[in-house]
Design an enzyme around this catalytic site. Structure first.
Site, PDB file in Angstrom:
ATOM      1  CB  SER A 118      -0.906  -0.010   1.231  1.00  0.00           C
ATOM      2  OG  SER A 118      -1.825   1.060   1.135  1.00  0.00           O
ATOM      3  CD  GLU A 119      -0.706   5.962  -2.948  1.00  0.00           C
ATOM      4  OE1 GLU A 119      -1.090   5.421  -3.982  1.00  0.00           O
ATOM      5  OE2 GLU A 119      -0.718   7.188  -2.781  1.00  0.00           O
TER       6      GLU A 119
END
Lengths: 221, 255, 221, 255
Positions: free
Chosen positions: C46-47
């Protein structure tokens, strides 16, 4: 011949430039001696990823050294409360962020504050660069602690550096065994002289013209 | 779970070809992936490009410790910020190889770190003010931005990185110890293939997620350092004591 | 009218592109459904700084949510063994390093693999950019999971994108409710069609010319 | 030891002038330095430049939670990668201010992170491939390096950063918690003055040196969040449950 300050006294004088709350990175050689005289509350940084470490492990207590904390010169350090470990990307952000004061040695400093301190020759393999260029460019304040002249008696404060540069126009203050000189916009400002020395005598051992500061005084510690 | 754990150092370096570029930290014996360096010597590939912050001669016999400089005879090109030890004549020990064609690209430590970051982040170049007016600007583009001079530095994206970690889990998450972290996290991120030797390999979940320094995605191969291997705490401690007895090393340590 | 694959089946087909050991970042909307079908051993990123997390917290179990793990869409995540937390500088190095496969949604994909997926209009404030551009440029493989046509029945695979681009020439594979199409050097390669559909029927709903791959087959799951 | 601990949020922001640039993470309520945002609202300075990844409308009343968007009436310029929530019409909620002169500079999340790194590292610019062919390239220099197109992106060096940390020691060393770390470490490094609100302030030495995420040198001021303050675990948990009851929030959470 008049007496010059010894290396420990130069270091002692340089150390007075730092105060509680300052962050400092000390170069090799003479500057590393400053650690002995620096007031409490100054926090040391080492380019290999350590902030806020304790005293160096001395030569006669090598068996006490912990394996995992060394400074940029390979000397063993003791941990201290509030220390932080990090990688070099973070370390050089620190160095470039203008939050550190650095005390470095020098081979030559020019009238404009150019610094040569990594290589005493013309062969690029004759010296090591390390993080000195980064410190000279990135530090909030670059203080030079060095002898005023070479072993042969030649000025180390020169019109133009002959040795390969570390960085251009980076030096803020020069502290030697003879004088304290500020690199100011108008030129080199002679602020302090060693006890018993006159401005003229210091000038005679300095290549560029010195401007004698108002309130010139003897170096005090 | 894909297996990243290799049984031997030789297997872990088996695919490295002649001409590969390799990043290796070499901040003293406990900060160098010595077992992987030894394996690469055994493999004997040639024409390598080595990216290392410290390229210094080993002060010991090769049976005792190997720095990245142990690869000197296998190199075509060297990118480093520290070549040699000033007290030992700096880079004099590489001259013989330079005469035979070794290329040496000197850089500063911070520029090296930011070039590795640039490689890791997929950047095409970065403008760095460090080195303006010095030998670092030779052959490079300079540019004034907002009144200040910068040098265009190119990213470094090594084919391989050799990493030594304190602990690895089986997914490749790494923690280091003390100042031997150094360039290793950014080298692991920049390299196409990252090979790790770890003092200890543990199960996934044994490292607190908040304490991971190098996330496992950047790690391709892991080998556990055997008890008798290079770089163990016991062995490194012995070297430290020996170092204390060597005159030249004392000068290094306390100059 | 012939039946098209439903959204879950598109997600199921897209999920078969991932295998044990792959690292994946799933975009919003349809791609996020892929999480339900992805084989064991695929690791999610997840960024906002998380790798290797467990399942999403479902809508009816919100009271189980831990406060401190959310994904880039603000959904709560469960921790998993071997997870790593990091900052966004590290996260976008991951995204740019070519070590991730991303599955994204799209408004339009062009013949050359240009992607438009952040803004369905001409007003820059009419959409949000987030990390989608970085994913589209940096991922090892960009897979699009979307409906083949708009609600109005117009092709979403077009000669040139009309909507603001996310990235140029970035798409590797397009998976829709009608077909699986590879963006190849020679053009768009029709590899699979939905059960009961012919290449001609898919072509009729696609603006650029499709090259029918040797061994064209029905989508299998 | 120099004192970095401030008694109140108002004192900690007292010197921020009109026209200052401020970086604030705003990844949900527990990831926003809400108490500092509230103090800056009270202070009422104008003409600010805000650098924030997520600029989204607060879904709650101002007494409940403040995102960075609570500063909207005080802004002259906004640099962000996410303006608004797609389901709520994206950036429509800022239009009124744009018409009155607010400048909005859109970027991508990764480009923002690398520009903050560039600011922190003293770089003059970086060539980033992200955004080529998109609105991000408008007005910027483009360049082909080794056959690939890049955009020259400028560093961001904010005057201030507002940071929320899980724990700070009195020297300013910080640890975060979970995914609320986000942009905060790089914002703290890039800013000239970094102001932190921490859930807990502890003595130096109570954070393991290996686990420090933001070293204290990057932190200038620290304020402890009071029990009734924004962003405490209890308060955030309440918001989460309320969020579960709001239809639009459900759509956000589970779209």
């Amino acid at each position: 011949m008049k007496q010059r300050l010894d290396r420990n006294t130069i270091a002692m004088r340089a150390a007075t430039e730092l105060k509680d709350g300052d962050y400092a990175n000390l170069g090799r050689g003479l500057p590393s001696l400053c650690a002995l005289y620096i007031p409490e509350g100054v926090i040391f940084q080492s380019e290999n990823g350590l902030l806020g470490y304790g005293p160096l492990v001395m030569e006669d207590e090598i068996e006490k050294a912990e394996l995992y904390y060394v400074d940029a010169g390979g000397r063993f350090l003791t941990p201290a409360p509030g220390m932080a470990v990090f990688d070099v990307v973070t370390s050089f952000v620190m160095i470039s962020s203008g939050r550190l004061i650095t005390i470095l040695g020098a081979l030559e400093v020019s009238e404009k504050g150019d610094l040569a301190n990594w290589n005493a020759g013309t062969d690029a393999l004759g010296g090591t660069i390390g993080g000195g260029m980064d410190l000279a460019v990135g530090a909030k304040r670059v203080i030079i602690a060095m002898e005023h002249t070479t072993k042969e008696g030649k000025p180390k404060i020169v019109n133009e550096c002959i040795y390969p540069l570390t960085a251009k126009e980076c030096v803020d203050l020069i502290i030697t065994d003879l004088a304290v000189i500020e690199v100011a916009p108008q030129g080199l400002l002679l602020r302090e002289v060693a006890p018993g020395w006159t401005a003229e005598e210091v000038q005679a051992l300095t290549e560029p013209k010195l401007i004698v500061a108002e309130g010139l005084k003897e170096i005090e510690l | 779970m894909k297996n990243k754990v290799f049984a031997s150092f030789d297997e872990a370096v088996a695919d490295i070809p002649d001409g590969a570029s390799i990043a290796i930290e070499s901040w003293g014996a406990p900060g160098t992936a010595q077992n992987l360096v030894a394996a690469l010597r055994r493999k004997g590939v040639k024409g390598l490009t080595l990216i290392t912050h410290n390229f210094i001669p080993t002060l010991f016999s090769e049976e005792e410790a190997l720095f990245s400089s142990a690869l000197l005879p296998q190199l075509k090109r060297l990118i480093t910020a520290v070549v040699g030890i000033p007290q030992l004549g700096a880079g004099a020990f590489v001259k013989e190889y330079v005469e035979k064609g070794l290329e040496v690209e000197l850089t500063s430590h911070g520029v090296l770190a930011s070039r590795l970051y640039a490689g890791a982040a997929g950047l095409g170049g970065i403008y760095n003010p460090v080195g303006v007016g010095t030998i670092l600007e030779e052959g490079k583009e300079k540019r004034v931005i907002d009144g200040k001079e910068y040098i265009l530095e190119k990213p470094i994206r090594p084919d391989y990185a050799f990493i030594i970690a304190q602990k690895a889990d089986k997914l490749g998450n790494l923690v280091y110890r003390g100042t031997f972290r150094v360039n290793q996290p950014v080298m692991a991120m920049a390299a196409k293939v990252t090979i790790v030797e770890a003092n200890e390999i543990v199960e996934a979940g044994e490292i607190d997620p908040e304490h991971v320094v190098t996330p496992g995605i950047f790690v391709d191969r892991i080998v556990e350092i055997p008890q008798e291997g290079y770089g163990t705490a016991k062995r490194s401690k012995e070297l430290v004591y020996r170092l204390g007895e060597i005159e030249i090393a004392r000068k290094m340590l306390f100059r």
